[in-house]
Write an enzyme that holds these catalytic residues in place. Structure first.
Site, short mmCIF file in Angstrom:
data_model
loop_
_atom_site.label_atom_id
_atom_site.label_comp_id
_atom_site.label_asym_id
_atom_site.label_seq_id
_atom_site.Cartn_x
_atom_site.Cartn_y
_atom_site.Cartn_z
N ALA A 74 0.81 -1.22 0.00
CA ALA A 74 0.00 0.00 0.00
C ALA A 74 0.85 1.27 0.00
CB ALA A 74 -0.94 0.00 1.20
N THR A 75 1.99 1.25 0.68
CA THR A 75 2.83 2.46 0.72
C THR A 75 3.29 2.84 -0.68
OG1 THR A 75 3.57 2.09 2.99
CG2 THR A 75 4.98 3.45 1.61
N ASN A 151 -6.34 2.88 10.77
CA ASN A 151 -5.56 1.75 11.26
C ASN A 151 -5.44 1.69 12.77
OD1 ASN A 151 -3.94 4.13 10.41
ND2 ASN A 151 -2.29 3.07 11.48
N GLN A 179 -6.85 -1.04 5.50
CA GLN A 179 -7.48 -1.74 6.63
C GLN A 179 -8.89 -2.20 6.31
OE1 GLN A 179 -5.96 -2.70 9.29
NE2 GLN A 179 -4.07 -1.51 9.14
N SER A 199 -2.89 -3.62 0.67
CA SER A 199 -1.80 -4.59 0.84
C SER A 199 -2.35 -5.97 1.16
CB SER A 199 -0.86 -4.17 1.99
OG SER A 199 -0.02 -3.10 1.63
N HIS A 201 -0.88 -8.34 3.03
CA HIS A 201 -0.56 -8.88 4.36
C HIS A 201 -1.51 -8.43 5.46
CE1 HIS A 201 1.45 -5.45 6.55
NE2 HIS A 201 1.46 -4.96 5.32
N THR A 239 10.59 -6.66 -12.72
CA THR A 239 10.14 -8.04 -12.85
C THR A 239 9.06 -8.33 -11.83
OG1 THR A 239 12.34 -8.71 -13.60
CG2 THR A 239 10.89 -10.45 -12.78
N CYS A 324 4.03 1.27 11.90
CA CYS A 324 5.06 2.00 11.15
C CYS A 324 5.77 3.06 11.99
CB CYS A 324 4.44 2.66 9.92
SG CYS A 324 3.71 1.45 8.80
#
Length: 378
Positions: A74-75, A151, A179, A199, A201, A239, A324
């Site tokens: 996401a960042t 978050n 989130q 994201s 994860h 890649t 973070c």
């Protein structure tokens, strides 16, 4: 002596990889390892799998496959979405004081290169004042950047109305849905979102992979932030991380199938946790208690140090803010924006549950937190 089982209640920071996701990824490390951009048969086969993963990813948010750009998370997606507009005629950005650092720091960078940025405050419950937002948008505004789910507090913003306001003034709406995606239904077209970042994860997929949705209807022209081989329609060279992309696609497929059942079970556990922890004298919820995602509870325990409580909890993993910025011992900017004092902000703990959380985990957490808060206060 047997090591204590980890009770993991920090799922807004990251989640455990679903074993089905790992199983889907493994062949792309050892068997189907060809470069997805190669023209030979092995490469074409891998490329087909990538396209299938893009289809699943798009399907989770109600988008089209061609509207998905894979990123490292996401960042990166947020950076591409915001920085991609450098060089445009309009130079005003509107965002919110409670955004994730990925948005705030990117906007500060934009400010450093000549953009004007407005950081709109929120109400004491964490919700955005939409009238104030409307007044902040000017003829020079190019984008409004607002997260869907906070978050730290779990507060859910009214993205559909925010999009309507932005579009009524010919302004793009960029949404950080990190989130939200995989936890609650997200339909980008219905909501009117132009660009959306997330994201894998955060919903039981692998780290290091995410996506940026770019609406084809909005006819957006972004400048790439990575230059090279021109992969992904020249928007993001490099890649492709095929195993991670396959993992993201699998996580999206699982989330779509199991989201409702997960919500019902996790919501019950979260409510049980809150009901008991709010029996602790003086404790209160940070953020709007109703307009909030079902897995998150940010509770203030006045008179204690959240960091001392987290250390004392040992095998119970909780947080005192965003992952973070957890190395920084200072009050959360989100909680400060809600009007909390430094003391209360530093006495607040975030509990974020996930689909692997059990009733026994919650019972032990209630008992340990209740006991430790009393000890720390004394």
């Amino acid at each position: 002596m047997q090591p204590q089982k980890t009770i993991y209640l920090d799922n807004n920071a990251t989640t455990r990889l679903d074993e089905r996701v790992l199983e889907a990824m493994l062949p792309y490390f050892t068997e189907n390892y060809a470069n997805a951009s190669s023209a030979h048969l092995a490469g074409l086969s891998v490329n087909e799998a990538v396209e299938f993963a893009a289809w699943h990813t798009a399907g989770l948010i109600g988008a089209k496959e061609k509207e998905i750009v894979f990123t490292s998370g996401a960042t990166e997606s947020i950076n591409l979405a915001i920085k991609g507009f450098a060089g445009q005629n309009r130079t005003h950005i509107v965002t919110v004081a409670t955004e994730h650092k990925a948005v705030l720091d990117t906007c500060l960078y934009m400010q450093s290169i000549g953009f004007d940025v407005s950081f709109v405050p929120v109400n004491s419950d964490g919700l955005l004042d939409l009238d104030l937002l409307a007044k902040t948008i000017t003829n020079n505004t190019i984008m409004v950047v607002v997260m869907m789910v906070n978050n730290e507090t779990g507060v859910i913003q009214d993205c559909k109305e925010i999009a309507r306001l932005a579009h009524s003034k010919n302004v793009l709406f960029i949404c950080d849905a990190t989130q939200a995606v995989g936890k609650i239904p997200v339909a980008v077209e219905d909501l009117g979102i132009d660009l959306l970042a997330f994201s894998a994860h955060k919903f039981y997929g692998p780290k290091g992979i995410g996506a940026l949705y770019i609406s084809s209807k909005a006819k957006i022209k972004l400048s790439p932030q990575l230059h090279g081989g021109g992969q992904q329609r020249k928007l993001r060279s490099g890649t492709l991380n095929v195993p991670a992309i396959i993992g993201l696609g699998e996580a999206c497929e699982i989330a779509l199938a199991e989201m409702k059942a997960d919500e019902e079970r996790i919501n019950t556990l979260r409510n049980h946790l809150e009901e008991n922890l709010l029996k602790i004298e003086g404790s209160f919820i940070n953020g709007n208690a109703q307009k909030r995602i079902y897995n998150t509870s940010n509770i203030c325990f006045p008179g204690i140090s959240a960091q001392r409580l987290i250390i004392a909890l040992q095998n119970i993993a909780v947080s005192d803010g965003s992952a973070c910025s957890s190395v920084i011992t200072e009050p959360s900017h989100v909680l400060k924006a809600l009007g909390l004092s430094n003391e209360n902000a530093l006495s607040s703990v975030r509990f974020s549950l996930g689909k692997f959380t059990t009733f026994e985990d919650i019972e032990e957490t209630i008992e340990r937190v209740t006991t430790l808060v009393k000890e720390l206060r004394s």
